[in-house]
Design a protein around this motif. Structure first.
Motif, PDB file in Angstrom:
ATOM      1  N   ALA A   8       0.800  -1.218   0.000  1.00 25.25           N
ATOM      2  CA  ALA A   8       0.000   0.000   0.000  1.00 25.25           C
ATOM      3  C   ALA A   8       0.836   1.273   0.000  1.00 25.25           C
ATOM      4  O   ALA A   8       0.367   2.314  -0.441  1.00 25.25           O
ATOM      5  CB  ALA A   8      -0.946  -0.006   1.191  1.00 25.25           C
ATOM      6  N   ASN A   9       2.052   1.209   0.481  1.00 27.68           N
ATOM      7  CA  ASN A   9       2.913   2.391   0.544  1.00 27.68           C
ATOM      8  C   ASN A   9       4.265   2.120  -0.120  1.00 27.68           C
ATOM      9  O   ASN A   9       5.283   2.032   0.558  1.00 27.68           O
ATOM     10  CB  ASN A   9       3.130   2.817   2.003  1.00 27.68           C
ATOM     11  N   PRO A  10       4.284   2.013  -1.445  1.00 26.31           N
ATOM     12  CA  PRO A  10       5.560   1.723  -2.105  1.00 26.31           C
ATOM     13  C   PRO A  10       6.497   2.925  -2.064  1.00 26.31           C
ATOM     14  O   PRO A  10       6.052   4.071  -1.954  1.00 26.31           O
ATOM     15  CB  PRO A  10       5.141   1.431  -3.552  1.00 26.31           C
ATOM     16  N   VAL A  11       7.776   2.660  -2.127  1.00 28.03           N
ATOM     17  CA  VAL A  11       8.764   3.720  -2.227  1.00 28.03           C
ATOM     18  C   VAL A  11       8.733   4.217  -3.673  1.00 28.03           C
ATOM     19  O   VAL A  11       8.849   3.436  -4.615  1.00 28.03           O
ATOM     20  CB  VAL A  11      10.171   3.203  -1.872  1.00 28.03           C
ATOM     21  N   VAL A  12       8.544   5.514  -3.832  1.00 27.80           N
ATOM     22  CA  VAL A  12       8.449   6.106  -5.167  1.00 27.80           C
ATOM     23  C   VAL A  12       9.676   6.977  -5.404  1.00 27.80           C
ATOM     24  O   VAL A  12       9.997   7.841  -4.589  1.00 27.80           O
ATOM     25  CB  VAL A  12       7.158   6.944  -5.325  1.00 27.80           C
ATOM     26  N   HIS A  13      10.340   6.727  -6.514  1.00 23.25           N
ATOM     27  CA  HIS A  13      11.535   7.476  -6.879  1.00 23.25           C
ATOM     28  C   HIS A  13      11.196   8.474  -7.972  1.00 23.25           C
ATOM     29  O   HIS A  13      10.242   8.279  -8.728  1.00 23.25           O
ATOM     30  CB  HIS A  13      12.624   6.515  -7.374  1.00 23.25           C
ATOM     31  N   ALA A  14      11.981   9.506  -8.090  1.00 19.95           N
ATOM     32  CA  ALA A  14      11.771  10.497  -9.142  1.00 19.95           C
ATOM     33  C   ALA A  14      12.063   9.878 -10.504  1.00 19.95           C
ATOM     34  O   ALA A  14      12.943   9.011 -10.633  1.00 19.95           O
ATOM     35  CB  ALA A  14      12.688  11.702  -8.916  1.00 19.95           C
ATOM     36  N   LYS A  15      11.319  10.324 -11.498  1.00 19.01           N
ATOM     37  CA  LYS A  15      11.578   9.872 -12.858  1.00 19.01           C
ATOM     38  C   LYS A  15      12.887  10.485 -13.330  1.00 19.01           C
ATOM     39  O   LYS A  15      13.183  11.634 -13.039  1.00 19.01           O
ATOM     40  CB  LYS A  15      10.459  10.314 -13.801  1.00 19.01           C
ATOM     41  N   LYS A  16      13.650   9.717 -14.061  1.00 20.82           N
ATOM     42  CA  LYS A  16      14.896  10.232 -14.609  1.00 20.82           C
ATOM     43  C   LYS A  16      14.589  11.032 -15.867  1.00 20.82           C
ATOM     44  O   LYS A  16      13.820  10.598 -16.712  1.00 20.82           O
ATOM     45  CB  LYS A  16      15.841   9.085 -14.980  1.00 20.82           C
ATOM     46  N   VAL A  41       9.965   0.866 -22.205  1.00 19.69           N
ATOM     47  CA  VAL A  41       9.186   0.166 -21.175  1.00 19.69           C
ATOM     48  C   VAL A  41       9.182   0.857 -19.812  1.00 19.69           C
ATOM     49  O   VAL A  41       8.390   0.498 -18.951  1.00 19.69           O
ATOM     50  CB  VAL A  41       9.652  -1.307 -20.997  1.00 19.69           C
ATOM     51  N   ARG A  42      10.025   1.822 -19.604  1.00 17.52           N
ATOM     52  CA  ARG A  42      10.165   2.426 -18.277  1.00 17.52           C
ATOM     53  C   ARG A  42       8.919   3.147 -17.795  1.00 17.52           C
ATOM     54  O   ARG A  42       8.688   3.267 -16.602  1.00 17.52           O
ATOM     55  CB  ARG A  42      11.360   3.362 -18.241  1.00 17.52           C
ATOM     56  N   ASP A  43       8.075   3.620 -18.722  1.00 20.69           N
ATOM     57  CA  ASP A  43       6.869   4.353 -18.351  1.00 20.69           C
ATOM     58  C   ASP A  43       5.624   3.483 -18.255  1.00 20.69           C
ATOM     59  O   ASP A  43       4.521   4.006 -18.081  1.00 20.69           O
ATOM     60  CB  ASP A  43       6.614   5.495 -19.337  1.00 20.69           C
ATOM     61  N   GLU A  54       9.555   2.373 -13.593  1.00 24.23           N
ATOM     62  CA  GLU A  54      10.806   3.056 -13.255  1.00 24.23           C
ATOM     63  C   GLU A  54      10.691   3.751 -11.905  1.00 24.23           C
ATOM     64  O   GLU A  54      11.588   3.637 -11.061  1.00 24.23           O
ATOM     65  CB  GLU A  54      11.166   4.077 -14.336  1.00 24.23           C
ATOM     66  N   GLN A  55       9.589   4.452 -11.663  1.00 25.22           N
ATOM     67  CA  GLN A  55       9.422   5.183 -10.407  1.00 25.22           C
ATOM     68  C   GLN A  55       9.407   4.254  -9.196  1.00 25.22           C
ATOM     69  O   GLN A  55       9.822   4.643  -8.113  1.00 25.22           O
ATOM     70  CB  GLN A  55       8.127   5.999 -10.435  1.00 25.22           C
ATOM     71  N   PRO A  79       9.951  -7.075  -8.449  1.00 25.62           N
ATOM     72  CA  PRO A  79       8.691  -6.640  -7.828  1.00 25.62           C
ATOM     73  C   PRO A  79       8.967  -5.872  -6.538  1.00 25.62           C
ATOM     74  O   PRO A  79      10.002  -6.063  -5.897  1.00 25.62           O
ATOM     75  CB  PRO A  79       7.965  -7.957  -7.528  1.00 25.62           C
ATOM     76  N   THR A  80       8.024  -5.017  -6.157  1.00 27.79           N
ATOM     77  CA  THR A  80       8.241  -4.190  -4.964  1.00 27.79           C
ATOM     78  C   THR A  80       8.169  -4.987  -3.674  1.00 27.79           C
ATOM     79  O   THR A  80       8.699  -4.553  -2.651  1.00 27.79           O
ATOM     80  CB  THR A  80       7.212  -3.041  -4.894  1.00 27.79           C
ATOM     81  N   VAL A  81       7.495  -6.148  -3.694  1.00 26.71           N
ATOM     82  CA  VAL A  81       7.427  -7.022  -2.516  1.00 26.71           C
ATOM     83  C   VAL A  81       7.584  -8.471  -2.971  1.00 26.71           C
ATOM     84  O   VAL A  81       7.244  -8.815  -4.108  1.00 26.71           O
ATOM     85  CB  VAL A  81       6.104  -6.858  -1.717  1.00 26.71           C
ATOM     86  N   GLN A  82       8.081  -9.327  -2.088  1.00 22.85           N
ATOM     87  CA  GLN A  82       8.354 -10.742  -2.405  1.00 22.85           C
ATOM     88  C   GLN A  82       7.108 -11.526  -2.805  1.00 22.85           C
ATOM     89  O   GLN A  82       7.204 -12.502  -3.519  1.00 22.85           O
ATOM     90  CB  GLN A  82       8.985 -11.426  -1.188  1.00 22.85           C
ATOM     91  N   HIS A  83       5.952 -11.112  -2.363  1.00 24.98           N
ATOM     92  CA  HIS A  83       4.727 -11.849  -2.634  1.00 24.98           C
ATOM     93  C   HIS A  83       3.787 -11.049  -3.545  1.00 24.98           C
ATOM     94  O   HIS A  83       2.578 -11.174  -3.452  1.00 24.98           O
ATOM     95  CB  HIS A  83       4.029 -12.204  -1.307  1.00 24.98           C
ATOM     96  N   CYS A  84       4.354 -10.242  -4.436  1.00 25.63           N
ATOM     97  CA  CYS A  84       3.579  -9.403  -5.346  1.00 25.63           C
ATOM     98  C   CYS A  84       2.651 -10.256  -6.212  1.00 25.63           C
ATOM     99  O   CYS A  84       3.101 -11.116  -6.962  1.00 25.63           O
ATOM    100  CB  CYS A  84       4.519  -8.596  -6.238  1.00 25.63           C
ATOM    101  N   SER A  85       1.360 -10.008  -6.088  1.00 25.53           N
ATOM    102  CA  SER A  85       0.384 -10.776  -6.867  1.00 25.53           C
ATOM    103  C   SER A  85       0.305 -10.298  -8.312  1.00 25.53           C
ATOM    104  O   SER A  85      -0.317 -10.959  -9.143  1.00 25.53           O
ATOM    105  CB  SER A  85      -0.991 -10.668  -6.208  1.00 25.53           C
ATOM    106  N   MET A  86       0.934  -9.192  -8.628  1.00 25.85           N
ATOM    107  CA  MET A  86       0.882  -8.627  -9.979  1.00 25.85           C
ATOM    108  C   MET A  86       2.157  -8.866 -10.781  1.00 25.85           C
ATOM    109  O   MET A  86       2.314  -8.321 -11.869  1.00 25.85           O
ATOM    110  CB  MET A  86       0.612  -7.116  -9.904  1.00 25.85           C
TER     111      MET A  86
END
Length: 155
Positions: A8-16, A41-43, A54-55, A79-86
């Motif tokens: 629910a709260n992913p770390v979001v990085h700035a777009k390059k 593919v980055r977007d 990318e973000q 994936p952002t988490v080890q159990h990412c369902s997506m």
């Protein structure tokens, strides 16, 4: 925070900011490299969040390789988490984007990064099996989700 999400709260990085972005008319030739693939593919939008791959650091420039001699494109994503369902949906989005924009004679391999997903072998098998990919693309709901993720280039 978005309720009901696995992350629910992913770390979001700035777009390059980049000077060199691949243009659709350039991808019909064989003159492209890993950076061109990454730029295309980055977007892609994450299926659960209004951010790009990318973000969310799901993809990086280093996660894409092209071997022209072998005619192979390799993408490894995290994936952002080890159990990412997506994870399988993310991989399917990557595959569809490449199918639509790059020469078909390249073999495309898409994998989750080693150790980054609880069901790594299963997800990798799904993403690299032609019959499974074809079956997934016949599902109208799944195809709509993929198209929505690919259409979000104005993040």
């Amino acid at each position: 925070m978005t309720p009901g999400l696995i992350n629910a709260n992913p770390v979001v990085h700035a777009k390059k900011e980049r000077e060199r972005l691949v243009r659709p008319e350039d991808t019909n030739s064989n003159d492209f490299d890993a950076l061109d693939i990454y730029d295309s593919v980055r977007d892609i939008r994450d299926p659960e969040h209004p951010y790009s791959l990318e973000q969310l650091s799901v993809l990086s420039e280093e996660s894409v390789t092209v071997d022209e001699k072998l005619g192979r494109i390799l993408i490894t994503f995290t994936p952002t988490v080890q159990h990412c369902s997506m994870a399988a949906v993310i991989g399917l989005c990557l595959r569809v984007k490449l199918m639509r924009n790059f020469p078909a004679h390249y073999k495309v391999d898409i994998y989750v990064a080693p150790g980054s997903h609880a069901f790594e072998a299963s997800v990798n098998k799904q993403l690299n099996d032609k019959e499974r990919v074809a079956a997934a693309l016949e599902n109208p709901n799944l195809l709509q989700l993929v198209d929505e993720c690919l259409a979000s280039n104005d993040l």
